[in-house]
Write a protein that holds these residues in place. Structure first.
Motif, PDB file in Angstrom:
ATOM      1  N   ALA A  59       0.772  -1.138   0.043  1.00 25.31           N
ATOM      2  CA  ALA A  59       0.029  -0.093  -0.071  1.00 25.31           C
ATOM      3  C   ALA A  59       0.645   1.343  -0.056  1.00 25.31           C
ATOM      4  O   ALA A  59       0.331   2.322   0.484  1.00 25.31           O
ATOM      5  CB  ALA A  59      -0.871  -0.053   1.166  1.00 25.31           C
ATOM      6  N   GLU A  60       2.183   1.229  -0.414  1.00 25.34           N
ATOM      7  CA  GLU A  60       2.785   2.196  -0.504  1.00 25.34           C
ATOM      8  C   GLU A  60       2.482   3.390  -1.396  1.00 25.34           C
ATOM      9  O   GLU A  60       2.840   4.635  -1.549  1.00 25.34           O
ATOM     10  CB  GLU A  60       4.465   2.123  -0.635  1.00 25.34           C
ATOM     11  N   LYS A  61       1.573   2.990  -2.442  1.00 27.60           N
ATOM     12  CA  LYS A  61       1.294   3.633  -3.521  1.00 27.60           C
ATOM     13  C   LYS A  61      -0.098   4.639  -3.175  1.00 27.60           C
ATOM     14  O   LYS A  61      -0.401   5.597  -3.554  1.00 27.60           O
ATOM     15  CB  LYS A  61       0.888   2.999  -4.832  1.00 27.60           C
ATOM     16  N   LEU A  62      -0.643   4.232  -1.926  1.00 29.58           N
ATOM     17  CA  LEU A  62      -1.767   4.829  -1.376  1.00 29.58           C
ATOM     18  C   LEU A  62      -1.404   6.172  -0.716  1.00 29.58           C
ATOM     19  O   LEU A  62      -0.111   6.356   0.055  1.00 29.58           O
ATOM     20  CB  LEU A  62      -2.504   4.068  -0.641  1.00 29.58           C
ATOM     21  N   ASN A  63      -2.056   6.997  -0.732  1.00 33.33           N
ATOM     22  CA  ASN A  63      -1.992   8.216  -0.068  1.00 33.33           C
ATOM     23  C   ASN A  63      -1.618   8.076   1.668  1.00 33.33           C
ATOM     24  O   ASN A  63      -2.322   7.240   1.972  1.00 33.33           O
ATOM     25  CB  ASN A  63      -3.376   9.243  -0.029  1.00 33.33           C
ATOM     26  N   TYR A  64      -0.778   8.708   2.197  1.00 40.58           N
ATOM     27  CA  TYR A  64      -0.808   8.557   3.649  1.00 40.58           C
ATOM     28  C   TYR A  64      -2.056   8.753   4.336  1.00 40.58           C
ATOM     29  O   TYR A  64      -2.109   7.961   5.464  1.00 40.58           O
ATOM     30  CB  TYR A  64       0.257   9.793   4.047  1.00 40.58           C
ATOM     31  N   SER A  65      -3.027   9.539   3.956  1.00 35.99           N
ATOM     32  CA  SER A  65      -4.149   9.420   4.884  1.00 35.99           C
ATOM     33  C   SER A  65      -5.057   8.409   4.767  1.00 35.99           C
ATOM     34  O   SER A  65      -6.165   8.412   5.282  1.00 35.99           O
ATOM     35  CB  SER A  65      -4.968  10.812   4.460  1.00 35.99           C
ATOM     36  N   ASN A  66      -4.820   7.491   3.769  1.00 33.24           N
ATOM     37  CA  ASN A  66      -5.815   6.368   3.251  1.00 33.24           C
ATOM     38  C   ASN A  66      -5.915   5.456   4.643  1.00 33.24           C
ATOM     39  O   ASN A  66      -4.924   5.192   5.051  1.00 33.24           O
ATOM     40  CB  ASN A  66      -5.267   5.621   2.208  1.00 33.24           C
ATOM     41  N   PRO A  67      -7.221   5.219   5.087  1.00 34.66           N
ATOM     42  CA  PRO A  67      -7.074   4.355   6.017  1.00 34.66           C
ATOM     43  C   PRO A  67      -6.818   2.917   6.083  1.00 34.66           C
ATOM     44  O   PRO A  67      -6.268   2.589   7.076  1.00 34.66           O
ATOM     45  CB  PRO A  67      -8.725   4.477   6.481  1.00 34.66           C
ATOM     46  N   ALA A  68      -6.867   2.532   5.135  1.00 36.06           N
ATOM     47  CA  ALA A  68      -6.382   1.045   4.940  1.00 36.06           C
ATOM     48  C   ALA A  68      -4.826   1.133   5.047  1.00 36.06           C
ATOM     49  O   ALA A  68      -4.334   0.190   5.779  1.00 36.06           O
ATOM     50  CB  ALA A  68      -6.645   0.516   3.538  1.00 36.06           C
ATOM     51  N   ARG A  69      -4.077   2.144   4.591  1.00 32.79           N
ATOM     52  CA  ARG A  69      -2.750   2.157   4.635  1.00 32.79           C
ATOM     53  C   ARG A  69      -2.278   2.489   5.799  1.00 32.79           C
ATOM     54  O   ARG A  69      -1.505   1.660   6.542  1.00 32.79           O
ATOM     55  CB  ARG A  69      -2.134   3.484   3.821  1.00 32.79           C
ATOM     56  N   GLN A  70      -3.134   3.252   6.678  1.00 30.82           N
ATOM     57  CA  GLN A  70      -2.770   3.388   8.044  1.00 30.82           C
ATOM     58  C   GLN A  70      -3.043   2.223   9.121  1.00 30.82           C
ATOM     59  O   GLN A  70      -2.169   1.955   9.871  1.00 30.82           O
ATOM     60  CB  GLN A  70      -3.565   4.717   8.428  1.00 30.82           C
TER      61      GLN A  70
ATOM     62  N   LEU B   4       3.598   9.977   9.484  1.00 30.93           N
ATOM     63  CA  LEU B   4       3.364   9.717   8.261  1.00 30.93           C
ATOM     64  C   LEU B   4       2.886   8.281   8.113  1.00 30.93           C
ATOM     65  O   LEU B   4       1.929   8.239   7.248  1.00 30.93           O
ATOM     66  CB  LEU B   4       4.607  10.016   7.221  1.00 30.93           C
ATOM     67  N   ASP B   5       3.447   7.350   8.533  1.00 25.66           N
ATOM     68  CA  ASP B   5       3.073   6.022   8.223  1.00 25.66           C
ATOM     69  C   ASP B   5       1.669   5.881   8.988  1.00 25.66           C
ATOM     70  O   ASP B   5       0.818   5.301   8.318  1.00 25.66           O
ATOM     71  CB  ASP B   5       4.002   4.874   8.700  1.00 25.66           C
ATOM     72  N   SER B   6       1.631   6.109  10.061  1.00 28.13           N
ATOM     73  CA  SER B   6       0.204   6.204  10.818  1.00 28.13           C
ATOM     74  C   SER B   6       0.136   6.650  11.986  1.00 28.13           C
ATOM     75  O   SER B   6       1.209   6.525  12.791  1.00 28.13           O
ATOM     76  CB  SER B   6       0.016   4.620  10.969  1.00 28.13           C
ATOM     77  N   PRO B   7      -0.748   7.511  12.296  1.00 26.17           N
ATOM     78  CA  PRO B   7      -1.012   8.211  13.568  1.00 26.17           C
ATOM     79  C   PRO B   7      -1.330   7.387  14.809  1.00 26.17           C
ATOM     80  O   PRO B   7      -1.317   7.905  15.938  1.00 26.17           O
ATOM     81  CB  PRO B   7      -1.823   9.242  13.397  1.00 26.17           C
ATOM     82  N   PHE B   8      -1.621   5.972  14.362  1.00 27.06           N
ATOM     83  CA  PHE B   8      -2.017   5.233  15.505  1.00 27.06           C
ATOM     84  C   PHE B   8      -0.885   4.331  16.018  1.00 27.06           C
ATOM     85  O   PHE B   8      -1.201   3.374  17.055  1.00 27.06           O
ATOM     86  CB  PHE B   8      -3.119   4.154  15.014  1.00 27.06           C
ATOM     87  N   ILE B   9       0.326   4.625  15.504  1.00 26.85           N
ATOM     88  CA  ILE B   9       1.366   3.653  16.068  1.00 26.85           C
ATOM     89  C   ILE B   9       1.579   4.213  17.733  1.00 26.85           C
ATOM     90  O   ILE B   9       1.971   5.383  17.440  1.00 26.85           O
ATOM     91  CB  ILE B   9       2.550   3.609  15.163  1.00 26.85           C
ATOM     92  N   PRO B  10       1.739   3.369  18.471  1.00 25.96           N
ATOM     93  CA  PRO B  10       1.987   3.848  19.907  1.00 25.96           C
ATOM     94  C   PRO B  10       3.193   4.443  20.082  1.00 25.96           C
ATOM     95  O   PRO B  10       4.156   4.045  19.225  1.00 25.96           O
ATOM     96  CB  PRO B  10       1.820   2.496  20.669  1.00 25.96           C
TER      97      PRO B  10
END
Lengths: 205, 246
Positions: A59-70, B4-10
């Motif tokens: 999922a590196e091609k997805l936007n940083y804000s994409n929920p699936a990526r997060q 940037l990767d995720s705001p949910f990472i502890p």
């Protein structure tokens, strides 16, 4: 154990292993596609396609804000599988050094290194310097080095200016070492930090 | 970078922010976190309140490791991996105080083999890709990578003059490490050869620890290898079958 529970665990196991393989393969294909190895260059397109495929799978091609990526990256980081395992591979990179040049009112100049409290701290400082040398960390390099310089200020409160010199260390080969050649340094960047009356380090001219 | 990767990472910043709302200083929060981490670690060693200790250890270690992501290195990743599997696996272990004093039993003992298998597969992948990426670099074939590791600050604990005397060993050592790692997933399963391979891998990590000063990293890797493939694994299979039958 019920059949549905067994299926759940099997699915989780498969997904977890897939992610481990994807992350590791991504790193390997990146090294191959950027010519960091001795692999034949005729296969460059294959490596690049493979790298793109594994990056897409992660999922590196997805936007940083994409929920699936997060969600995916939260899982990767939480399980410790976010990085590959190519330690000192394919080759050992050059090292980096941070030296502080301390200037005193009487014209005296001293040198000091970043303060660490233990050998483990030294290993972590090395990790930090290697990261700061990467192009992606250029925007934070100056800020991070000035943060490190704060600890040096505390040890040398009489200094009026600190020059932080960030260098790469070129290591000699075995043959060069036998001929008497030793490690050499190349300055990558230098930051002048002056000591204001309010004792907050700030950017010098 | 982490956000940037995720705001949910502890991360430890969460706890410091929470502490600020409670008017606790950063130093107090950090002391609290380190104390809880120590208590969780002692709980895991003793086998007391295993599940809670495992969860606490995983969470606070993750917060610390991710909070200091820029200064992290391999030991943090593998500690996270080990603690994650420990948190998920059936607890308590038969040697734990929870079993001896509180008479607790794991809810699904049959899952012990499953999680051990997950760890085994994970280690196989780790070593395979580690060896593979070394094999595609020339430095591990001609010994220059081993030389560079040994003289590279801060791993240069051995004097270069001593290393130069043994320079003929470097190419052999480099190729041996590559083959040991790449061959791990193929040979670790095979009876006597597997035991020899396990010993060689543990010796490799010991050598890394002594030669490079990475003692903690060596310890973590040896613990993971023994947990996955150590001598206790076969006796645990018997015990798991016995507990499942009960």
């Amino acid at each position: 154990m019920t059949r549905s529970r067994a299926r759940f665990y099997s699915f989780g196991f498969g997904l977890h292993c897939f992610l481990i393989v994807a992350v590791s393969a991504r790193e390997t294909f990146w090294l191959l596609s950027y010519g960091q190895t001795d692999a034949p260059s005729s296969l460059h397109n294959v490596w690049q396609l493979s790298e793109n495929a594994t990056a897409a799978a992660l999922a590196e091609k997805l936007n940083y804000s994409n929920p699936a990526r997060q969600v995916l990256y939260t899982y990767l980081h939480s399980t410790g599988i976010e990085g590959g395992y190519g330690y000192f591979a394919p080759n050992v990179p050059d090292a980096y050094k941070l030296v502080f040049e301390l200037h005193y009112p009487d014209g005296r100049v001293e040198y000091d290194l970043p303060l660490v409290s233990s050998s483990a701290g030294g290993l972590r400082m090395v990790s930090l310097l290697e990261r700061l040398a990467r192009p992606g960390y250029a925007p934070v390099r100056e800020y991070a080095i000035k943060l490190i310089a704060k600890s040096v200020w505390r040890e040398h409160p009489n200094a009026i200016m600190i020059r932080a010199i960030f260098s790469s260390i070129t290591l000699p080969s075995m043959a060069d070492y036998e001929r008497g050649k030793r490690e050499s340094y190349e300055v990558l960047s230098a930051y002048d930090i002056s000591h204001r009356k309010d004792s907050d380090p700030s950017v010098g001219p | 970078m982490l956000s940037l990767d995720s705001p949910f990472i502890p991360r430890i910043g969460w706890l410091i922010s929470l502490g600020a709302h409670l008017r606790l200083s950063e130093g107090t929060i950090l002391l609290f976190v380190w104390s809880l981490l120590l208590i969780a670690g002692l709980g895991l060693i003793a086998g007391s309140f295993c599940r809670s200790a495992a969860i606490l250890a995983w969470f606070f270690h993750l917060c610390a490791a991710k909070g200091g992501d820029v200064v992290s290195y391999g030991v943090d990743n593998f500690t996270s991996i080990g603690l994650f599997y420990l948190m998920m696996s059936p607890l308590p272990d038969r040697y734990a105080l929870d079993v001896r004093l509180r008479k607790l039993r794991p809810k699904w003992p049959e899952l012990l083999g499953f999680f051990r298998r997950v760890l085994q597969i994970h280690l196989c992948l780790v070593y395979f890709f580690s060896g593979l990426t070394k094999l595609i670099g020339s430095g591990w074939w001609d010994g220059s990578s081993l030389w560079r590791i040994c003289i590279r600050p801060p791993f240069n604990s051995l004097p270069p003059e001593l290393l130069i005397r043994w320079k003929a060993v470097f190419p052999i050592g480099g190729i041996a490490i590559c083959l040991l790692e790449t061959g791990f997933p193929f040979f670790i399963w095979r009876g006597k050869i597997g035991r020899v391979w396990l010993v060689c891998i543990c010796v490799m990590h010991l050598a890394i620890g002594f030669a490079m000063g990475m003692y903690l990293f060596a310890l973590v890797m040896i613990v993971l290898n023994l947990a996955a493939f150590g001598p206790a694994s076969s006796s645990d299979r018997t015990e798991t079958a016995r507990q499942a039958a009960i």
